[in-house]
Design a protein around this motif. Structure first.
Motif, PDB file in Angstrom:
ATOM      1  N   UNK A  39      10.990   2.294  -8.260  1.00 33.21           N
ATOM      2  CA  UNK A  39      10.141   1.192  -7.729  1.00 33.21           C
ATOM      3  C   UNK A  39       8.887   1.578  -7.235  1.00 33.21           C
ATOM      4  N   UNK A  40       8.934   2.616  -6.232  1.00 31.36           N
ATOM      5  CA  UNK A  40       7.682   3.179  -5.309  1.00 31.36           C
ATOM      6  C   UNK A  40       6.953   3.889  -6.425  1.00 31.36           C
ATOM      7  N   UNK A  41       7.326   4.597  -7.443  1.00 33.13           N
ATOM      8  CA  UNK A  41       6.503   5.181  -8.359  1.00 33.13           C
ATOM      9  C   UNK A  41       5.669   4.070  -9.142  1.00 33.13           C
ATOM     10  N   UNK A  42       6.355   2.939  -9.536  1.00 31.41           N
ATOM     11  CA  UNK A  42       5.897   1.917 -10.473  1.00 31.41           C
ATOM     12  C   UNK A  42       4.794   1.261  -9.516  1.00 31.41           C
ATOM     13  N   UNK A  43       4.984   0.809  -8.417  1.00 31.69           N
ATOM     14  CA  UNK A  43       4.182   0.280  -7.451  1.00 31.69           C
ATOM     15  C   UNK A  43       2.677   1.275  -7.517  1.00 31.69           C
ATOM     16  N   UNK A  44       3.080   2.337  -7.010  1.00 32.60           N
ATOM     17  CA  UNK A  44       1.686   3.232  -7.196  1.00 32.60           C
ATOM     18  C   UNK A  44       0.909   3.324  -8.392  1.00 32.60           C
ATOM     19  N   UNK A  45       1.704   3.316  -9.393  1.00 32.94           N
ATOM     20  CA  UNK A  45       0.861   3.533 -10.583  1.00 32.94           C
ATOM     21  C   UNK A  45       0.226   2.212 -10.834  1.00 32.94           C
ATOM     22  N   UNK A  46       0.719   1.183 -10.495  1.00 31.72           N
ATOM     23  CA  UNK A  46      -0.075  -0.169 -10.722  1.00 31.72           C
ATOM     24  C   UNK A  46      -1.265  -0.180  -9.589  1.00 31.72           C
ATOM     25  N   UNK A  47      -1.227  -0.008  -8.355  1.00 28.48           N
ATOM     26  CA  UNK A  47      -2.072   0.105  -7.485  1.00 28.48           C
ATOM     27  C   UNK A  47      -3.414   0.857  -8.167  1.00 28.48           C
ATOM     28  N   UNK A  48      -2.923   2.299  -8.558  1.00 26.23           N
ATOM     29  CA  UNK A  48      -4.090   3.328  -8.984  1.00 26.23           C
ATOM     30  C   UNK A  48      -4.517   3.049 -10.463  1.00 26.23           C
ATOM     31  N   UNK A  49      -3.698   2.247 -11.310  1.00 24.10           N
ATOM     32  CA  UNK A  49      -4.316   2.197 -12.872  1.00 24.10           C
ATOM     33  C   UNK A  49      -4.312   0.672 -13.177  1.00 24.10           C
ATOM     34  N   UNK A 203       1.104  -8.703  -5.790  1.00 19.44           N
ATOM     35  CA  UNK A 203       0.902  -8.065  -4.493  1.00 19.44           C
ATOM     36  C   UNK A 203      -0.376  -7.638  -4.228  1.00 19.44           C
ATOM     37  N   UNK A 204      -0.786  -6.708  -5.002  1.00 19.25           N
ATOM     38  CA  UNK A 204      -2.064  -5.984  -5.030  1.00 19.25           C
ATOM     39  C   UNK A 204      -3.221  -6.295  -5.961  1.00 19.25           C
ATOM     40  N   UNK A 205      -2.928  -7.036  -6.912  1.00 23.66           N
ATOM     41  CA  UNK A 205      -3.991  -7.599  -7.804  1.00 23.66           C
ATOM     42  C   UNK A 205      -4.365  -6.127  -8.861  1.00 23.66           C
ATOM     43  N   UNK A 206      -4.572  -6.575 -10.004  1.00 29.20           N
ATOM     44  CA  UNK A 206      -5.363  -5.672 -11.053  1.00 29.20           C
ATOM     45  C   UNK A 206      -6.753  -6.155 -11.553  1.00 29.20           C
ATOM     46  N   UNK A 207      -7.090  -5.774 -12.629  1.00 28.23           N
ATOM     47  CA  UNK A 207      -8.305  -6.201 -13.020  1.00 28.23           C
ATOM     48  C   UNK A 207      -8.380  -7.547 -13.575  1.00 28.23           C
ATOM     49  N   UNK A 208      -6.973  -7.952 -14.155  1.00 29.32           N
ATOM     50  CA  UNK A 208      -6.767  -9.189 -14.735  1.00 29.32           C
ATOM     51  C   UNK A 208      -5.615 -10.068 -13.839  1.00 29.32           C
ATOM     52  N   UNK A 209      -4.782  -9.344 -13.381  1.00 31.53           N
ATOM     53  CA  UNK A 209      -3.812 -10.066 -12.516  1.00 31.53           C
ATOM     54  C   UNK A 209      -4.347 -10.556 -11.004  1.00 31.53           C
ATOM     55  N   UNK A 210      -4.519 -11.732 -10.604  1.00 34.24           N
ATOM     56  CA  UNK A 210      -4.953 -11.973  -9.184  1.00 34.24           C
ATOM     57  C   UNK A 210      -4.136 -11.940  -8.263  1.00 34.24           C
ATOM     58  N   UNK A 211      -4.568 -11.337  -7.032  1.00 41.40           N
ATOM     59  CA  UNK A 211      -3.493 -11.042  -6.089  1.00 41.40           C
ATOM     60  C   UNK A 211      -3.197 -12.490  -5.572  1.00 41.40           C
ATOM     61  N   UNK A 212      -1.880 -12.614  -5.042  1.00 37.92           N
ATOM     62  CA  UNK A 212      -1.546 -13.769  -4.538  1.00 37.92           C
ATOM     63  C   UNK A 212      -1.167 -13.691  -2.967  1.00 37.92           C
TER      64      UNK A 212
END
Length: 440
Positions: A39-49, A203-212
């Motif tokens: 889970x930590x690896x997935x969160x890190x990847x989403x935050x970075x990429x 939680x952190x938002x991406x280019x398309x998914x807004x942060x809530x």
């Protein structure tokens, strides 16, 4: 298929009852090291990429052939299309349930308030809805349109401007009832992503998914673990355990009804818990017989069997007073008071997520359409937690306005306390505003 039950029988009069009850109730949603690290690896990847990571994880975990993030976005027109694809009976049921949920939750809405003291000082509280809420919805066959209503409608009643829903579609399997419920509940945006990656995106938002601002909704161990890790960055509703039902019965309800009420929670999963408490030993025997009789007729008989055998119980107590004591000790998610006069016992109930009053009020009605929320505290957390509600999507700001006289009067008190804590700047800040005095 052969199924059979060996449901535990406990007696509150036994010397080791408390120990056996504690063992029966024990359950922890513990992520092992492998799940936690993943889970930590997935969160890190989403935050970075960002979006690229979401697409990659959705391809890998859900088997969805997504070329880009645009393939994982459903617009409002798609939700409206879902309304036309479900049956008229289904649509009517969804709309009726949504209306009842909305009416109930409108009574929970809190308003700002103020009061003015004699010297002109004004104190109060400003109530403001969250800007944006995220709703996690399990996908595929384990889909719950009722949960969409229960999570999204309170947010909308609270005044949340935007509700963003994430729902996985494993192997491209879309549940039209879930999308129709989202349409009826007023969900604003939908992304077909799931798992820890969806939680991280919200939680952190991406280019398309807004942060809530807050994430609500149930999920598997990866979702629950991710919610734990992002808490603080965003708010969360709770870390929910397996579903639970505790039935307190005086022995006068049809035993088939009680058996089926126990099944209604046991069929969720093998870890779900169904317990019956009664002072009538003969009635407990009749319910046990009903369980054995009805179990082979259930579609999810194997799951029910494992739940009943693993975590279920029939508990004999001395009298109804002791039954209520046991109920408060357990602090169940769902409590059925299947007795002649439930209102008489209600004042003594101190810990329960939802209380179902009387013989005719099955827990299932609360799950779908009664009106109160079905997102409830589990695993004994009803001792300090409440059902999901409008208040979960509102925040409160204190209001303090001091008149000149009020600031002077309060300044004396604040000065004494601040200097007692050796916080001189605090004291002098208050002292500057004391009439006819200057801070030194």
């Amino acid at each position: 298929m052969t199924v059979s039950t060996a449901i535990a029988r406990l007696n509150a009069a036994d010397q080791d009852f408390a120990r056996h009850l504690d063992h029966l109730l024990s359950w922890e949603s513990v992520s092992d090291d492998a799940v936690n690290q993943r889970v930590l690896d997935i969160i890190k990847a989403v935050r970075e990429r960002g979006d690229a990571a979401l697409v990659e994880f959705t391809q890998r975990f859900d088997g969805v052939d997504a070329k880009g993030i645009s393939d994982l976005i459903l617009d409002r027109a798609r939700l409206e299309l879902a309304l036309t694809r479900i049956t008229p009976v289904q649509r009517e049921a969804l709309e009726k349930a949504a209306n009842r949920v909305r009416i109930y939750h409108e009574r929970q809405r809190q308003d700002s308030w103020q009061y003015t003291e004699a010297d002109g000082t004004v104190l109060g509280q400003k109530v403001t809805p969250l800007d944006r809420a995220g709703l996690y919805v399990p996908g595929g066959k384990a889909s719950y349109p009722s949960s969409v209503l229960m999570n999204a409608i309170p947010a909308k009643v609270a005044g949340v401007a935007e509700v963003v829903m994430v729902v996985p579609t494993p192997r491209g399997e879309v549940n039209e009832l879930v999308l129709a419920a989202a349409c009826i509940a007023g969900v604003d945006r939908v992304f077909t992503i799931g798992g820890a990656q969806a939680v991280a995106a919200l939680a952190y938002g991406t280019e398309s998914v807004p942060q809530v601002d807050k994430i609500v909704g149930p999920g598997n161990i990866y979702v629950a673990t991710a919610k734990r890790h992002v808490f603080g960055q965003v708010g969360i509703d709770m870390i929910a355990g397996p579903s639970e039902i505790l039935v307190v019965c005086d022995g006068q309800t049809d035993p088939d009804w009680i058996a089926m009420d126990l099944f209604s929670q046991a069929e969720h999963d093998e870890d779900a818990q169904a317990i019956l408490v009664s002072p009538d030993a003969e009635f407990l025997d009749r319910v046990a017989a009903s369980i054995d009789k009805l179990l082979p007729t259930m579609e999810r008989a194997e799951i029910i069997e494992k739940s009943i055998n693993g975590r279920g119980a029939l508990i004999q107590v001395r009298d109804m007073q002791q039954a209520i004591e046991v109920a408060n000790r357990i602090a169940p998610e769902h409590l059925e008071l299947s007795v002649a006069d439930p209102q008489a016992w209600l004042p003594q109930i101190r810990h329960a997520g939802a209380i179902f009053m009387g013989r005719h009020t099955s827990e299932a009605l609360g799950d779908y359409c009664a009106g109160p929320n079905h997102v409830l505290p589990t695993s004994g957390t009803a001792r300090f937690s409440s059902p999901l509600g409008v208040y979960d999507f509102q925040k409160r700001s204190s209001i303090i306005f001091c008149s000149e006289q009020g600031a002077s009067e309060l300044g004396h008190t604040a000065s004494v306390l601040a200097r007692g804590e050796s916080l001189t700047a605090h004291a002098r800040s208050a002292e500057y505003r004391i009439l006819n005095e200057k801070g030194n």
